[in-house]
Write an enzyme that holds these catalytic residues in place. Structure first.
Site, PDB file in Angstrom:
ATOM      1  N   SER A  76       0.895  -1.054   0.047  1.00  0.00           N
ATOM      2  CA  SER A  76       0.006   0.123  -0.075  1.00  0.00           C
ATOM      3  C   SER A  76       0.857   1.313   0.004  1.00  0.00           C
ATOM      4  CB  SER A  76      -0.740   0.076   1.186  1.00  0.00           C
ATOM      5  OG  SER A  76      -1.414   1.143   1.423  1.00  0.00           O
ATOM      6  N   TYR A  93      -1.956  -0.471  10.393  1.00  0.00           N
ATOM      7  CA  TYR A  93      -2.121  -0.770   8.889  1.00  0.00           C
ATOM      8  C   TYR A  93      -0.930  -0.343   8.334  1.00  0.00           C
ATOM      9  CZ  TYR A  93      -3.684  -1.547   4.178  1.00  0.00           C
ATOM     10  OH  TYR A  93      -3.787  -1.722   2.780  1.00  0.00           O
TER      11      TYR A  93
END
Length: 257
Positions: free
Chosen positions: A154, A167
């Site tokens: 990501s 995250y």
């Protein structure tokens, strides 16, 4: 010492090859399964709780022999059992796509809201899970001498802006782990990360499509990233980036700018 290879290897042919995809029953994983199957690969569709989705996807993919595969990221014994099942069924594994992941939307400033249980679950699923999967499948991947692991990372790994601090940390760890593994698994296995920004899926619990559209509007390209856009990047990494390993590629519509 391994024998040196010539360059100009040409595209990686997926006919007759086997691709294992964690988190393969939905979202980016399912889109990747479709794209790789279209190019001739047989797909092991890894799932945790999405067995029915995995079975339906296996039946709908072009080609034959696709396998719904129980592959939960938090259970190392089950991951090793999945590798044994792939070897028994196919006798090989050429591509591994680590697409399984989890998160929870937690405001970064609310430190107390990010409790230990949530932090641990995210790290186990997003970091230890991919590592355990690579470890379990490495002997099978090495056997062919020309395998690829793609980790779905990501942009949050770079900019620290994601659904939660945990995250962001997990994706940064995944990228750094890719660096280490690219060194030790070469030359038989190359490791490539694909790093999207917001993708139009239900991955982040509670995130509305309006929020995804708002993020897309902030990018230079002003395009809403779909799962298939990420799947196409995976295909490109596998089939054409033959001399690429130990790096991550942004698929973020220029959001990092």
């Amino acid at each position: 010492m391994s024998e040196l290879k010539n360059g100009a290897l040409g595209p990686y042919d997926l006919q007759g090859r086997v691709a294992v995809i964690t988190g393969g029953s939905s979202g980016i994983g399912a889109a990747t399964a479709r794209r790789l199957a279209e190019l001739g690969a047989r797909i092991a569709i890894g799932y945790n709780s999405g067995r029915e989705r995995a079975e339906a996807l296996a039946a709908s993919l072009p080609g034959s022999g696709h396998l719904p595969l129980y592959l939960p990221m938090a259970d190392t014994a089950a991951i090793r059992a999945a590798a044994v099942e792939v070897e028994a069924r196919f006798g090989r594994a050429d591509v591994l796509v680590n697409s399984a992941g989890t998160t929870r939307a937690v405001p970064h400033a609310d430190l107390e809201a990010l409790d230990d249980e949530t932090f641990d679950r995210i790290l186990i699923t997003n970091v230890r899970g991919p590592y355990s999967t690579i470890r379990a499948f490495a002997p099978l991947l090495r056997r062919g001498g020309d395998a690829v692991v793609v980790n779905i990372s990501s942009l949050a790994a770079m900019n620290g802006l994601g659904s939660s601090i945990a995250y962001c940390a997990s994706k940064a760890a995944l990228d750094t782990m890719g660096l280490s593994l690219a060194r030790v698994l070469a030359p038989e296995i190359r490791i490539i990360g694909i790093s999207p920004a917001a993708v139009d899926t239900g991955f982040v619990p509670g995130r509305s499509r309006d929020a995804v559209l708002k993020q897309a509007a902030l990018t230079p390209l002003k395009i809403v990233c779909q799962p298939d856009d990420v799947a196409l990047a995976v295909v490109a990494a596998v089939t054409h980036l033959r001399l690429t390993t130990g790096t991550s590629l942004l698929v973020d519509c220029g959001r990092h700018l």
